[in-house]
Design a protein around this motif. Structure first.
Motif, mmCIF file in Angstrom:
data_model
loop_
_atom_site.group_PDB
_atom_site.id
_atom_site.type_symbol
_atom_site.label_atom_id
_atom_site.label_comp_id
_atom_site.label_asym_id
_atom_site.label_seq_id
_atom_site.Cartn_x
_atom_site.Cartn_y
_atom_site.Cartn_z
ATOM 1 N N ASP A 45 69.624 46.999 27.994
ATOM 2 C CA ASP A 45 70.986 48.420 28.500
ATOM 3 C C ASP A 45 70.338 49.130 29.291
ATOM 4 O OD1 ASP A 45 73.211 48.082 26.483
ATOM 5 O OD2 ASP A 45 71.904 48.794 24.935
ATOM 6 N N GLU A 47 67.833 50.541 29.582
ATOM 7 C CA GLU A 47 67.031 52.137 28.625
ATOM 8 C C GLU A 47 66.117 52.430 29.510
ATOM 9 O OE1 GLU A 47 65.513 49.056 26.024
ATOM 10 O OE2 GLU A 47 67.497 48.958 27.556
ATOM 11 N N ASP A 53 70.330 57.585 30.753
ATOM 12 C CA ASP A 53 71.046 57.335 29.290
ATOM 13 C C ASP A 53 71.448 55.885 29.123
ATOM 14 O OD1 ASP A 53 72.823 58.342 28.824
ATOM 15 O OD2 ASP A 53 71.745 60.387 28.718
ATOM 16 N N VAL A 54 71.037 55.284 27.599
ATOM 17 C CA VAL A 54 72.031 54.582 27.490
ATOM 18 C C VAL A 54 73.853 54.805 27.126
ATOM 19 C CG1 VAL A 54 72.084 52.481 25.328
ATOM 20 C CG2 VAL A 54 69.872 53.121 26.369
ATOM 21 N N ALA A 55 73.781 56.184 26.609
ATOM 22 C CA ALA A 55 75.029 56.485 26.142
ATOM 23 C C ALA A 55 76.262 56.312 27.712
ATOM 24 C CB ALA A 55 75.191 57.519 25.449
ATOM 25 N N THR A 56 75.345 57.165 28.540
ATOM 26 C CA THR A 56 75.862 56.746 29.762
ATOM 27 C C THR A 56 76.181 55.639 30.431
ATOM 28 O OG1 THR A 56 74.510 59.558 30.127
ATOM 29 C CG2 THR A 56 76.113 58.107 32.333
ATOM 30 N N ARG A 58 76.574 52.909 29.219
ATOM 31 C CA ARG A 58 77.527 52.217 28.431
ATOM 32 C C ARG A 58 79.118 52.843 28.388
ATOM 33 N NH1 ARG A 58 75.768 50.235 21.867
ATOM 34 N NH2 ARG A 58 73.587 48.875 22.770
ATOM 35 N N LYS A 59 78.964 53.795 28.980
ATOM 36 C CA LYS A 59 80.653 54.197 29.556
ATOM 37 C C LYS A 59 80.403 54.317 30.903
ATOM 38 C CE LYS A 59 80.288 58.448 26.145
ATOM 39 N NZ LYS A 59 80.800 59.996 26.731
#
Length: 236
Positions: A45, A47, A53-56, A58-59
């Motif tokens: 990811d 990271e 960050d990971v969430a960003t 991924r989006k």
């Protein structure tokens, strides 16, 4: 974004989200435009990246997948800077290859400044080999799959290409897919300076693609390398 259990014809591996976009987004976009199913697998990811960050990430990766018209985007979830080629990591990759049954696989070139890119290159080569071993597949209750062609794309480096694909008509999609990773490529007051968000990086990528394009008489091209001789049934 993931994908269905359906087969894909072209599967590209990257160590981090955005690796494939830098080196082979045009190839995926132009094949998708021809109705050929394509997918990306991110081994990590990203990271440990300086920004985002990971969430960003991924989006951003899902947005890039939409731009490129991918059939699926898969995440191995291996640790960033932890691509060791362990039995467990290779087994996961082998299972994905057997599940998706791609005809062609793309991987980062084995020479690159980032150790994760070179590790990914080595691991994909091993996984493609292992996926075809019949006795190993039978022992795991799976069917073997032999990839027809493995090509390597460039990320931070450049070199002599064995194959150059004309991506001129879809190049805007490559540009949009790269910029979908805003946290990585776009500088901002809350972001630290990195090689990726410096004003020279994207022009370097585009300039490289223009050079390859010039070599085949088009505006933009993406270069690939084959570690094996390329089979042709006829020259005419």
């Amino acid at each position: 974004m993931e994908g269905s259990a359906a087969k894909v014809e072209l599967l590209a591996f990257g160590a981090h989200p955005d690796d494939v976009e830098i080196g082979a987004a045009g190839i995926l976009a132009c094949h998708g435009a021809m109705g050929i199913s394509t997918a990306i697998c991110d081994l990590t990811d990203g990271e440990l990246s300086t920004n985002g960050d990971v969430a960003t990430r991924r989006k951003e990766a899902d947005r890039a997948a939409e731009i490129l018209g991918l059939s699926g985007r898969y995440r191995a979830g291996f640790p960033d800077r932890g691509l060791k080629g362990s039995d467990e990591q290779l087994e996961w990759m082998v299972r994905l290859i057997r599940r998706l049954q791609p005809r062609v696989v793309l991987a980062p070139h084995w020479e690159d400044r980032h150790p994760d890119h070179t590790a990914c290159s080595r691991m994909v080569r091993e996984a493609v080999f292992d996926a075809a071993i019949r006795k190993k597949a039978a022992a795991q209750g799976e069917a073997p799959h032999r990839v027809e062609q493995l090509f390597f794309y460039f990320i931070n480096n450049t070199g002599q290409a064995d194959v150059i694909v004309d991506v001129s008509d879809v190049y805007k999609h490559k540009q949009e897919a790269i910029l979908a990773f805003e946290s990585q490529f776009v500088p901002g007051p809350d972001r630290r300076d990195t090689p990726l968000n410096r004003p020279t990086y994207i022009p370097m990528v585009e300039g490289r693609d223009q050079i390859w394009g010039h070599q085949i008489g088009v505006t933009y091209g993406e270069g690939l390398v084959s570690a094996q001789p390329i089979s042709m049934s006829s020259l005419v």
